[in-house]
Motif scaffolding. Structure first.
Motif, short mmCIF file in Angstrom:
data_model
loop_
_atom_site.label_atom_id
_atom_site.label_comp_id
_atom_site.label_asym_id
_atom_site.label_seq_id
_atom_site.Cartn_x
_atom_site.Cartn_y
_atom_site.Cartn_z
N LYS A 232 0.83 -1.21 0.00
CA LYS A 232 0.00 0.00 0.00
C LYS A 232 0.87 1.26 0.00
CE LYS A 232 -1.85 -1.21 3.97
NZ LYS A 232 -1.17 -2.44 4.34
N THR A 233 1.81 1.32 0.94
CA THR A 233 2.67 2.50 1.01
C THR A 233 3.51 2.62 -0.26
OG1 THR A 233 2.72 2.35 3.42
CG2 THR A 233 4.45 3.64 2.37
N SER A 234 3.94 1.49 -0.79
CA SER A 234 4.72 1.54 -2.03
C SER A 234 3.90 2.17 -3.15
CB SER A 234 5.16 0.14 -2.44
OG SER A 234 5.96 -0.43 -1.43
N ALA A 235 2.62 1.83 -3.22
CA ALA A 235 1.75 2.43 -4.24
C ALA A 235 1.68 3.94 -4.05
CB ALA A 235 0.36 1.81 -4.18
N PHE A 236 1.56 4.38 -2.79
CA PHE A 236 1.56 5.82 -2.49
C PHE A 236 2.86 6.46 -2.96
CE2 PHE A 236 -1.58 7.38 0.93
CZ PHE A 236 -2.63 6.79 0.25
N ASN A 237 3.96 5.76 -2.70
CA ASN A 237 5.26 6.32 -3.07
C ASN A 237 5.42 6.44 -4.58
OD1 ASN A 237 6.18 6.83 -0.50
ND2 ASN A 237 7.13 4.81 -0.28
N VAL A 238 4.76 5.58 -5.32
CA VAL A 238 4.78 5.72 -6.78
C VAL A 238 3.95 6.93 -7.18
CG1 VAL A 238 4.03 4.74 -8.95
CG2 VAL A 238 5.18 3.31 -7.29
N ILE A 239 2.76 7.03 -6.62
CA ILE A 239 1.87 8.13 -6.99
C ILE A 239 2.52 9.47 -6.70
CG2 ILE A 239 -0.37 9.23 -6.54
CD1 ILE A 239 -1.38 6.39 -5.75
N THR A 240 3.21 9.57 -5.54
CA THR A 240 3.76 10.87 -5.14
C THR A 240 5.18 11.10 -5.64
OG1 THR A 240 4.33 9.87 -3.02
CG2 THR A 240 2.32 11.16 -3.11
N GLY A 241 5.68 10.20 -6.48
CA GLY A 241 6.95 10.49 -7.15
C GLY A 241 8.20 10.03 -6.42
N PHE A 242 8.04 9.32 -5.29
CA PHE A 242 9.25 8.88 -4.58
C PHE A 242 9.83 7.61 -5.20
CE2 PHE A 242 7.61 11.75 -1.36
CZ PHE A 242 8.77 12.41 -1.02
N TYR A 243 8.96 6.75 -5.75
CA TYR A 243 9.47 5.59 -6.47
C TYR A 243 9.07 5.72 -7.93
CZ TYR A 243 9.75 3.16 -1.91
OH TYR A 243 10.02 2.80 -0.63
N LYS A 244 9.95 5.24 -8.78
CA LYS A 244 9.61 5.16 -10.19
C LYS A 244 9.12 3.75 -10.47
CE LYS A 244 11.70 7.05 -14.07
NZ LYS A 244 11.57 8.46 -14.41
N PRO A 245 7.94 3.57 -11.04
CA PRO A 245 7.46 2.21 -11.27
C PRO A 245 8.30 1.53 -12.35
CG PRO A 245 5.99 3.80 -12.29
CD PRO A 245 7.00 4.59 -11.52
N ASN A 246 8.46 0.21 -12.22
CA ASN A 246 9.17 -0.53 -13.26
C ASN A 246 8.31 -0.62 -14.51
OD1 ASN A 246 9.95 -1.60 -10.46
ND2 ASN A 246 11.66 -2.17 -11.75
N LYS A 247 7.01 -0.67 -14.29
CA LYS A 247 6.07 -0.72 -15.42
C LYS A 247 4.85 0.11 -15.06
CE LYS A 247 5.37 -5.19 -16.60
NZ LYS A 247 6.20 -6.28 -16.26
N GLY A 248 4.13 0.55 -16.06
CA GLY A 248 2.87 1.22 -15.82
C GLY A 248 3.01 2.72 -15.61
N TYR A 249 1.88 3.38 -15.45
CA TYR A 249 1.90 4.83 -15.27
C TYR A 249 0.74 5.29 -14.39
CZ TYR A 249 -1.64 4.79 -18.93
OH TYR A 249 -2.77 4.54 -19.65
N VAL A 250 0.85 6.54 -13.96
CA VAL A 250 -0.18 7.15 -13.12
C VAL A 250 -0.65 8.42 -13.80
CG1 VAL A 250 -0.71 8.09 -10.84
CG2 VAL A 250 1.02 6.32 -11.07
N GLU A 251 -1.97 8.58 -13.88
CA GLU A 251 -2.52 9.80 -14.48
C GLU A 251 -3.35 10.55 -13.45
OE1 GLU A 251 -3.22 9.02 -19.22
OE2 GLU A 251 -4.77 8.49 -17.81
N PHE A 252 -3.32 11.85 -13.56
CA PHE A 252 -4.07 12.69 -12.63
C PHE A 252 -4.93 13.65 -13.44
CE2 PHE A 252 -4.06 16.81 -10.26
CZ PHE A 252 -4.92 16.43 -9.26
N ARG A 253 -6.20 13.78 -13.02
CA ARG A 253 -7.04 14.76 -13.69
C ARG A 253 -7.40 15.86 -12.71
NH1 ARG A 253 -11.25 13.96 -17.68
NH2 ARG A 253 -11.62 11.88 -16.90
N GLY A 254 -7.03 17.08 -13.06
CA GLY A 254 -7.29 18.22 -12.18
C GLY A 254 -8.74 18.66 -12.25
N ARG A 255 -9.08 19.64 -11.42
CA ARG A 255 -10.45 20.16 -11.41
C ARG A 255 -10.83 20.74 -12.76
NH1 ARG A 255 -9.41 22.94 -5.92
NH2 ARG A 255 -9.87 21.21 -4.51
N ASP A 256 -9.82 21.26 -13.46
CA ASP A 256 -10.09 21.87 -14.77
C ASP A 256 -10.31 20.81 -15.85
OD1 ASP A 256 -7.59 20.86 -14.92
OD2 ASP A 256 -6.58 22.74 -15.44
N GLY A 257 -10.17 19.53 -15.49
CA GLY A 257 -10.44 18.47 -16.45
C GLY A 257 -9.22 18.01 -17.25
N ALA A 258 -8.11 18.74 -17.12
CA ALA A 258 -6.92 18.38 -17.89
C ALA A 258 -6.27 17.14 -17.27
CB ALA A 258 -5.94 19.54 -17.91
#
Ligand SMILES: Nc1ncnc2c1ncn2[C@@H]1O[C@H](COP(=O)(O)OP(=O)(O)OP(=O)(O)O)[C@@H](O)[C@H]1O
Ligand SMILES: [Mg+2]
Lengths: 353, 269
Positions: B47-73
């Motif tokens: 669980k914490t490792s997943a958080f660390n990927v989302i917040t940029g502390f770990y680089k995932p070996n595979k896959g990606y994370v996307e974020f959509r802001g309030r403005d929809g971008a």
């Protein structure tokens, strides 16, 4: 002081600060007529050492970056300022090993501008060294800066057309009067205090205390570190320039590691991270270093004859440093700052007893 | 989830390995806007490792994370350094509280607001030169105090963070995260170390924060009972792999989840 609200207190504190600064200025202005030149010089040296200590404290105490290169930045500042204020005629006479390069000979600036140039030049080298080292995480900053200051010294020794090599520069116009040195110290204290009291100051301490948490708060810790280091180098350059102006002679040997070491003493004894601590440290260490000179002279106690041992001063000094680290690691002021409220409260408590 | 396109955060095939250990294995999940979503699982589930990927502390070996802001971008945040992730609008707290211990509570919160501060450092050097910057400093202090009061920490404003009681430290960490003006809040076991009543109160409080600050929240919780009451949707990890997801009722009934937990709990007992 229970009768005062916070606004009144601020007013009172500012008034007290301005009043004591004015009183100090008058004393400093009168000092040369009443005190002998040697003592005046030491009082002056205290201010310059306070500037240097404060700038190193910014890097080490507040920024948490262990730097051993301050003498290198001082050297840069001292040479830049000296070259700018020594007249071309004087320079022409001084360079005897190698002819002076013409652009160095013709470079001229008024004293205050030369101080700023000294700071800027030192800061430039500060950026140059800190970017690659801090990118690597900063663990090797101590070694890298130590190496850097040695390189600077060797460059100065060998770049004879610019620096006059090992002979150094003599006859620097003595602009660093008591009022000038203390004026610079006052400006620097004011700026650093305001900086560290602002939210930026909070951020600098945050980066020092927990880099991971600081990053999570959106802080570009690398940038903050480079900036703080650079500001410290600026102070080192200005301090070095003033030192050259006070002593009126500079040569590469003045800027060896022992110079950095004395500054570290000032910072550690005064209190890592305490601005007023650096001033207290400068007063103590500067007077002590002068006072300890006697141990290097031959001493006769009755029939016992102790020959002068050069370097003895530094031995005693080191023992003192170890003692401070063992018995009072946080230094005299710790991380605290001097404040009027604190002084008056204590005085009141003392009076009530 | 019901509406795949209204996500605030999306992980796609995220895998993290430490040497031979696969901490997170091919994790695909999403968090809807304004949702309170739980990420649960036994110890070491990743669980914490997943958080660390989302917040940029770990680089995932595979896959990606996307974020959509309030403005929809939509922006891909994998590969961004942690401070850029925060600037993009994601804030987090830590499982082992990481406050700036020697700073006061209010300073901790002010540090959080620095990322949105417009005035630069040199504007404060000389008095009276940049009145706008001084005003901003005062606003930051006032807002920090208001935020502390909102989290019931007003009395501790001038207390060093390290001398705060445990529960107050947890809340201060949330206050500090809110000061960065996030759109998305990641909470790593916010109720750890609290008794059931305290943690129930805290989670209710987190729910009210969501509405007040218009947040999407992803929270890690170790204790399944606690998380049931507050989360609208739950993802369950075990040994790095997603074993279930669904509403609290579904999760409660899911035999795989029960086994993962009971197996562990039986082993612990
Ligand atoms: N930096 C790291 N280096 C090596 N292994 C790691 C690292 N971070 C996590 N791990 C390992 O990855 C696995 C998952 O750890 P993680 O901290 O993500 O679990 P968790 O679900 O948060 O557990 P807990 O409930 O105990 O907090 C564990 O086996 C852990 O030892
Ligand atoms: Mg964890």
């Amino acid at each position: 002081m229970s009768g005062l609200n916070s606004g009144d207190k601020k007013l009172r504190n500012n008034a007290l600060t301005i009043f004591s600064a004015a009183a100090l200025a008058v004393c400093l202005w009168l000092a040369p007529t009443f005190i002998d030149a040697y003592k005046v010089r030491i009082i002056n040296l205290i201010a310059i050492n306070a500037i240097l200590g404060l700038s190193l404290n910014l890097i080490y105490g507040m920024g948490g970056m262990f730097s051993l290169g301050h003498s290198g930045f001082m050297a840069i500042g001292a040479y830049v300022s000296a070259i700018l204020i020594i007249t071309p005629d004087q320079k022409q006479l001084m360079w005897i090993l190698d002819p002076i390069s013409p652009w160095v000979m013709n470079l001229q600036a008024p004293f205050l501008l030369s101080l700023i140039a000294a700071g800027v030049a030192a800061a430039f080298f500060g950026v140059l060294i800190s970017i690659p080292v801090l990118r690597l995480g900063g663990d090797y900053l101590g070694i890298a800066t130590l190496g850097f200051s040695e390189i600077i010294r060797i460059l100065i020794t060998n770049l004879t057309p610019i620096t006059n090599g090992p002979l150094g520069l003599k006859g620097i116009p003595p602009h660093a009067s008591l009022l000038m040195s203390y004026g610079c110290l006052a400006v620097m204290l004011l700026c650093v205090t305001r900086l560290m009291r602002s939210n930026f100051g909070n951020v600098v301490r945050a980066v020092r205390d927990d880099e991971v948490a600081a990053k999570t708060m959106g802080i570009d810790t690398f940038r903050i570190r480079v900036l703080v280091f650079t500001l410290g180098c600026f102070g080192g350059g200005v301090g070095g320039a003033l030192m050259g102006n006070l002593i009126t002679t500079i040569d590469p040997k003045m800027f060896m590691i022992t110079q950095t070491y004395s500054l570290l003493m000032i910072v550690v004894v005064g209190g890592l991270g305490s601005m007023t601590g650096s001033v207290v440290g400068a007063i103590l260490i500067t007077t002590m270093l002068e006072w300890l000179r006697f141990v290097e002279n031959p001493i006769t106690i009755g029939s016992l004859n102790i020959p002068g041992i050069p370097g003895m001063r530094m031995v005693i000094f080191s023992v003192l440093l170890i003692a401070v680290i063992i018995f009072r690691r946080e230094g005299i002021m710790g991380m605290r700052e001097f404040s009027w409220g604190w002084l008056l409260r204590d005085a009141k408590k003392g009076g009530a007893k | 989830m019901s509406n795949e396109n209204d996500f605030a955060l999306r992980l796609d095939g995220v895998t993290i390995q430490f040497g031979g250990l696969v901490a997170v294995n091919d994790l695909t999940m999403n968090v809807p806007r304004k949702g309170i979503i739980g990420l649960i699982g036994p110890n070491g589930a990743g669980k914490t490792s997943a958080f660390n990927v989302i917040t940029g502390f770990y680089k995932p070996n595979k896959g990606y994370v996307e974020f959509r802001g309030r403005d929809g971008a939509v922006s891909r945040i994998t590969g961004l350094p942690p401070h850029r992730v925060c600037q993009a609008g994601l804030a987090r707290t830590f499982q082992n509280i990481r406050l700036f211990g020697s700073e006061t509570a209010i300073q901790n919160v002010m540090i959080g607001s620095y990322v949105r501060q417009r005035g630069r450092w040199w504007m404060n050097l000389v008095p009276f030169t940049f009145p706008g910057a001084s005003r901003e400093e005062e606003e930051i202090r006032a807002n920090a105090l208001a935020l502390l009061e909102r989290l019931g920490l007003g009395a501790y404003a001038e207390t060093p963070a390290s001398s705060l009681p445990y529960g107050a430290q947890r809340r201060l960490e949330i206050a500090r995260a809110l000061a960065t003006k996030p759109e998305f809040l990641l909470l790593d076991e916010p109720a750890a170390g609290m008794n059931p009543q305290e943690s129930a109160e805290l989670l209710k409080f987190i729910r009210s924060l969501r509405d007040e600050f218009d947040l999407s929240i992803l929270l890690i919780e170790h204790d399944m009972k606690v998380v049931m009451g507050v989360c609208e949707y739950i993802w369950v990890l075990d040994q790095g792999t997603l074993i279930a997801d669904g509403s609290p009722e579904d999760i409660r009934m899911n035999p795989k989840v029960v086994e993962a937990y009971l197996g562990k709990e039986a082993a612990h007992a």
